[in-house]
Design a protein around this motif. Structure first.
Motif, PDB file in Angstrom:
ATOM      1  N   GLN A 197      -3.897   4.868   2.189  1.00  0.00           N
ATOM      2  CA  GLN A 197      -3.498   4.217   1.279  1.00  0.00           C
ATOM      3  C   GLN A 197      -3.908   2.746   0.477  1.00  0.00           C
ATOM      4  N   ARG A 250       1.104  -1.394  -0.034  1.00  0.00           N
ATOM      5  CA  ARG A 250      -0.215  -0.312   0.087  1.00  0.00           C
ATOM      6  C   ARG A 250       0.287   1.876   0.424  1.00  0.00           C
ATOM      7  N   TYR A 251       0.556   1.791  -0.827  1.00  0.00           N
ATOM      8  CA  TYR A 251       1.139   3.593  -0.951  1.00  0.00           C
ATOM      9  C   TYR A 251       0.275   4.516  -0.784  1.00  0.00           C
ATOM     10  N   PHE A 252       0.991   5.640  -0.671  1.00  0.00           N
ATOM     11  CA  PHE A 252       0.223   7.538   0.453  1.00  0.00           C
ATOM     12  C   PHE A 252       0.393   7.488  -1.242  1.00  0.00           C
ATOM     13  N   THR A 255       6.230  10.987   1.907  1.00  0.00           N
ATOM     14  CA  THR A 255       6.806   9.626   2.854  1.00  0.00           C
ATOM     15  C   THR A 255       6.904   9.771   4.354  1.00  0.00           C
TER      16      THR A 255
END
Lengths: 685, 507
Positions: free
Chosen positions: A504, A359-361, A611
């Protein structure tokens, strides 16, 4: 005396025989116990070690990420440090550790906790009077002033911290026989959509047989591996999932080893020094949706970057065309490389399937989702693109933290705001127009928090380890539960609206969202395996199974999709507009530079996610070529310097891919399920 | 049919069966190693020249395994084993040469005659089936190790697999050494004066020797898997309890034999109803104290297999001694109280761990070992079915320690319930052989023989019960079946004693 002893010795002998009979009975019972096979072994011991490490502050949550204090392990558990290290490493590799939405009490070794009323703190935690807000621990409704003080003290002492959640099922061992692999003999080949080889079993000369992967590390996250030099029986990915299918026909093979069958042949062949295996069936072959050339190109374009993910979907069918997940691993590496990779597993994350497991922002690319909800929930009436908000240049929804800065004060239209990616606009849209629970409930009803599998129904059951299960997206504090009362304030909502802090998502999900936008509001879920071909004993294809997504998943109304499509097409363009006063002004889409001078038209959205470690993830999600978009992509490049932006890093990769796709896509019709015959790959053997 | 012929026939049948199993195993291994290559060849219908042609390439793990299989030469080793057993049988069966008789009557025998005068006369009470059964058992052990070695080598990292590479070959040498030891013990104990020495040996001497041995191990031993049960002799680790076991047996047998005679002479049986406890205290308490003192260092070592074995042995021998139920019943209660007491005190922790493991083999318990060993063994047993999955096809090597205590899991998985029951039956037969031999021997000899039968029988029961999840799992070797030099040699020493059990010559 003699006779007495003879009696007693006979009795003792009979007792021993009785014992042997009991053992024999037990063996018969075990041998025919059908339930035994599927039982699992729970490693409660290891679970307890990890839990203890969490309780003592070895595993903590820092800046939304799980951090492990390795040096503390030696200090706390000097005798069993290696066991603790091994278990914690295993847990973190398996992704079983995550930051929770609740604070918890830990007891670090160097802190004197005698003064702190730990039981009552735990009670308050249970009641929900101590809670987490913006990674800070807050308290409310605690009447006892001493306890209030204690909470503050505990927070400063590091006793009250953000909790770490641990999924215990990681340490469950199952019967290895259930996933037993007969090795390479019965492994079929795997092809890409155009019949090019992705994996084959080949080799000349005794014992040089290997599973070969022509694309080496480029397909690692899909195909996985079957056996590596350090552990020949290990396997992962599609190779592990398909193993039972490859196994189905080898009962004949097993029978060769039984005592009663083929004994004479066996002895004769040993005598002659030759091994004769009777007619074996050819194993089934599989075709993936992957396009080998596109994958190669994507990896080439990704070459400058060390960490990141890319996924390219074919919109009408949901087929996954290309996947990049860096760093990766060449499954044909030698022992030293494998050892190193396995040792560095936690740090390097070579084995992580970033496209659907990370999961990424989303950063600004989440703005299309904010807009989608606003348009679809009729917060912006009638999907009006000229909906505008008065901006002040700075938005401060609550009285702490940094303000959200916009480009400039004044009125801004929705489509222009998306094109230039104005933070203030979307923060205000989220806070002032989409009230708190709405964004989250609407996301929930669109399957935002649900995972799905990339495999067709028949193969899904075989994927017991979930290699191809897309992890659900996340809101660190789930909106609809926490929204009204428990401190989910406007600041958080504003940041969620622009894809920071609390949201996310996986790259695959973003790609799916844009493909739904391109496809008029609904699209088939992405999938990976296209077809399987079975063979009979004369190596003639007998049975062909096409795995296809027949159902679309609806995300929004067609009108919303059309509006979003128009909005997103501005992102890759620079254009002029007239104000009400008939003054012209220019708008430069954030990805306009990357798509400067293209002959086709692409719609997309850039994103730059902070991040929190002074690095950025840059995003680009897009679909094209317009007006009938066929390809959707999501591209994330990780850990770039702070001044990097999606428009400059990720968008050029998308352009490179579209340049190729537009020039080469004429050869194959977009969707033609009916007329397309069983194109059995030639040269498959 | 004369005994000699029966024995010969049994050897022949056992050799045939073993050769068949060895050939099957090798065939399976070669196929499974070569199978990747054979795919293409078989699809063309071509016969493959398999392993004779290729030049080894040391980098590849497969080739290392293949080399091992080729080097293992099962045929030679099987012949070696057969030869060993036939020699042993020969020594036991051959009548004394004329020279010996002459030496015994000659007033001044020469050197050759002196040496030959040790030649024992054949033992008429020896069961003819005992040695062939042992031959088949050790052979089965070798077949299984032969099958397991390459699999273990292949699954373990190179740095750890040195021991697995040579396991089969070493076990062959261990068995041969065991046969030699048995022959030696047989020859020595066949001398009446040596048997007399053993019979009149004060019971506390072996008891003390055992304690000293264990204390030495605790002090100077080698620690493996958190436990210090071995002493390093040259390049080998010797498990001292295997020797201590024999000491313990002689201690108990001698003690009970002495007390029994004593008790008989003064006629305790007359007033046993009135003074049972008194008699017990008078005659057994001292031994019990010695026995407990002897056990204590083993408890300290956390080696519960032998403790359980000695407990069973003590109870059984006291029954054999008194021929009435009250003493063993009393002892069972005492042992149970001690055991339950230890369990509730929670010391040593391994006892608690093992009991918890028996209660639920499907989850690991608090303690040092987080082992899925038993679960893996149960899976292996569960996979066996009627005729097994086939030699070389199963996954027995996933069970940790499958070459030692868990070897039955390997046999059961691959040859099915047939193979497992064959092994159980062979043990029963072996015990029967010892029993008949002991029954026909003299009074002390038969007491010793029953002691040996009990020791081997209980040892088998304890470990088979443990690995099938019937009783709690304790680490003890399976006589003749599991890998390990100390165990094999000590078991053969016991068999050497059995061979020497005979009816005393009258007159």
């Amino acid at each position: 005396m003699r006779t007495q002893f003879q009696t007693s010795s006979l009795r003792l002998f009979l007792i021993l025989c009785g014992g042997l009979v009991i053992i024999a009975g037990r063996l018969v019972m075990l041998a025919f116990d059908a339930k035994l096979e599927t039982k699992t072994f729970e490693q409660t011991n290891r679970v307890m070690r990890v839990k203890e490490a969490i309780a003592k502050g070895v595993i903590v949550c820092k800046r939304n990420e799980v951090a492990i204090n390795w040096s503390l392990i030696e200090q706390l558990f000097p005798e069993e440090a290696s066991a603790y290290r091994k278990d914690i490493e295993a847990a973190s590799q398996a992704g079983a550790l995550s930051c929770s939405a609740k604070p918890m009490v830990i007891v670090p070794p160097d802190v004197d906790v005698t003064e702190l009323p730990l039981p009552s703190l735990k009670q308050e935690l249970k009641k929900g009077n101590i809670y987490l807000e913006r990674e800070a621990i807050k308290q409310k409704e605690i009447s006892d002033p001493a306890l209030r003080n204690a909470v503050a003290k505990a927070v400063t002492a590091g006793v009250l911290v953000r909790g770490v959640e641990f999924e215990e099922s990681t340490f469950t061992e199952s019967n290895p026989r259930l996933r037993q692999d007969r090795g390479l003999l019965y492994r079929g080949n795997i092809f890409d959509r155009n019949g090019k080889l992705l994996a084959e079993t080949s080799g000349e000369g005794a014992s040089r047989v290997r599973r070969r992967y022509p694309l080496s590390e480029k397909t690692f996250h899909i195909l996985g591996y079957v056996g590596h030099p350090a552990d020949p029986s290990a396997s992962e990915g599609l190779e592990a999932v398909l193993a039972p299918i490859f196994r189905q026909d080898d009962t004949r093979y097993e029978a060769l080893f039984k005592l009663d069958k083929g004994l004479f042949t066996r002895l004769l062949s040993l005598f002659k020094g030759e091994i004769v295996i009777p007619d074996l069936k050819k194993p089934p072959n599989f075709t993936l949706t992957i396009d080998q050339d596109l994958t190669e190109l994507a990896w080439k374009l990704f070459e400058p970057y060390n960490h990141g993910a890319l996924v390219c979907l074919e919109i009408p069918t949901g087929e996954v065309l290309a996947v990049v997940s860096k760093p990766s691993m060449n499954p044909e590496s030698d022992m030293a490389t494998w050892r190193k990779a396995l040792d560095d597993r936690a740090r390097e994350q070579r084995f992580l399937r970033r496209v659907w497991k990370q999961r990424y922002f989303p950063g600004s690319s989440f703005k299309i989702i904010t807009s989608m909800i606003a348009l679809d929930e009729q917060v912006i009436p009638n999907q009006a693109l000229d909906f505008s908000i008065n901006l002040t240049g700075e938005f401060r929804p609550c009285d702490y933290g940094k303000a959200i800065k916009g480009r400039k004060p004044g009125k801004l239209r929705l489509d222009e705001a998306l094109a230039i990616s104005d933070n203030e606009f979307f923060a205000r849209l989220a806070v002032e127009h989409l009230a708190c629970p709405r964004l989250f409930t609407a996301l929930g009803s669109r399957g935002f928090y649900e995972g799905f599998s990339l495999l067709p129904e028949e193969l899904r059951q075989l994927d017991s380890k979930g290699y191809f299960t897309v992890v659900p997206n996340q809101l660190t504090s789930k909106g609809e539960q926490i929204c009204p009362a428990k401190g989910f304030d406007d600041c958080m909502l504003a940041r969620s609206g622009i894809g920071q802090q609390d949201v996310q998502v996986t790259p695959l999900w973003m790609a799916f969202v844009v493909s739904a936008i391109a496809n008029g509001g609904s699209a088939p879920l992405p999938y990976l395996v296209k077809r399987a071909v079975e063979y009979d004993e004369a190596a003639q294809p007998t049975n062909m199974k096409e795995y296809r997504r027949t159902e679309n998943r609806t995300l929004m109304a067609p009108q919303t999709a059309a509006a979003l499509r128009d909005m997103m097409s501005l992102v890759t363009k620079s254009f002029t507009r007239r104000t009400a006063n008939n003054q012209t002004y220019s708008v430069y889409g954030t990805a306009s530079r990357a798509f400067n001078g293209v002959t086709y038209q692409v719609a997309g959205k850039t994103g730059t996610a902070e991040t929190g470690h002074k690095t950025n993830h840059t995003w680009f999600v897009c679909f094209g070529p317009l007006p009938q978009p066929r390809y959707a992509m999501a591209i994330v490049v990780e850990n770039l310097p702070e001044n990097s932006a999606g428009g400059r890093i990720s968008a050029p990769i998308a352009r490179g891919l579209f340049d190729y796709l537009v020039t080469n896509s004429t050869t194959e019709p977009a969707i033609d399920f009916q007329t397309q015959g069983p194109d059995l790959p030639t040269g498959a053997d | 049919m004369p005994d000699f012929h029966r024995e010969f026939l049994a050897y022949l049948l056992a050799t045939l069966l073993l050769a068949l199993l060895f050939a099957s195993t090798q065939w399976a291994l070669l196929v499974s190693i070569e199978r990747g290559d054979l795919q293409s060849a078989a699809s063309y219908g071509v016969k493959v020249k398999s392993f004779t042609g290729a030049k080894p390439e040391l980098k590849s793990m497969d080739i290392q395994v293949k080399d091992l299989i080729l080097q293992a030469r099962w045929g030679t080793n099987l012949l070696l084993l057969l030869l060993g057993f036939i020699l042993l049988s020969g020594i036991v069966r051959t009548p004394e040469p004329a020279l010996v008789t002459r030496a015994k009557v000659s007033p001044s025998p020469g050197l050759v005659e002196r040496v030959l005068s040790w030649w024992p006369e054949p033992n008429p009470s020896l069961s003819p089936i005992l040695l062939p059964v042992l031959y088949l058992l050790t052979g089965l052990s070798l077949v299984t190790l032969f099958r397991l070695c390459p699999a273990l080598v292949a699954t373990k990292p190179i740095s750890q697999n040195a021991v697995y590479l040579t396991m089969f070959q070493r076990q062959v040498y261990f068995v041969l050494a065991g046969i030699a030891a048995a022959a030696l013990v047989y020859i020595i104990l066949s001398q009446p004066r040596w048997l007399l020495r053993l019979k009149t040996l004060n019971w506390w001497i072996p008891a003390l020797l055992n304690v000293i041995l264990i204390v030495i191990t605790i002090k100077f031993g080698v620690t493996i898997n958190y436990r210090r049960l071995w002493i390093r002799v040259g390049s080998m680790n010797v498990q001292t309890i295997e020797l201590g076991k024999i000491f313990m047996l002689i201690f108990l047998v001698n003690y009970f034999y002495r007390v029994r005679l004593f008790g008989w002479i003064i006629g305790w049986a007359r007033d046993k109803h009135r003074r049972r406890l008194y008699w017990w205290l008078k005659h057994q308490s001292l031994a019990f104290v010695f026995y407990a003192v002897g056990l204590f260092p083993i408890v300290y070592q956390r080696d519960f297999g032998p403790i359980l074995l000695f407990a069973f042995l003590y109870i059984a021998l006291s029954y054999a001694w008194s021929c009435e139920f009250w003493t063993p019943l009393f002892l069972i209660v005492v042992f149970l109280i001690i055991g339950v007491g230890f369990y509730h005190v929670g010391w040593p922790s391994i006892l608690v761990t093992r009991v918890e493991l028996l209660k639920d083999p499907w989850s690991s318990v608090v303690g040092r070992v987080d082992s899925s060993q038993l679960a893996n063994a149960l899976w292996a047993f569960g996979a066996s079915g009627f005729d097994g999955v086939g030699l070389g096809v199963g996954l027995p090597h996933r069970v940790q320690g499958v070459y030692a205590e868990f070897i039955l899991a390997a046999i059961a998985e691959e040859t099915g319930i047939i193979g497992a029951l064959l092994v159980i039956g062979l043990y029963g037969w072996m015990l029967y052989g010892i029993y008949t031999t002991a029954r026909n021997a003299g009074s002390y000899e038969s007491f010793l023989g029953i002691g040996i039968m009990l020791m081997l029988g209980f040892q088998t029961l304890i470990i088979f019960g443990g690995i099938t999840g019937t009783i709690f799992l304790t680490g003890i070797t399976i006589p003749f079946l599991s890998y390990g030099g100390s165990s094999v040699v000590s078991s053969f020493v016991l068999i050497g004693m059995v061979l020497a059990l005979r009816q005393r010559r009258r007159g």
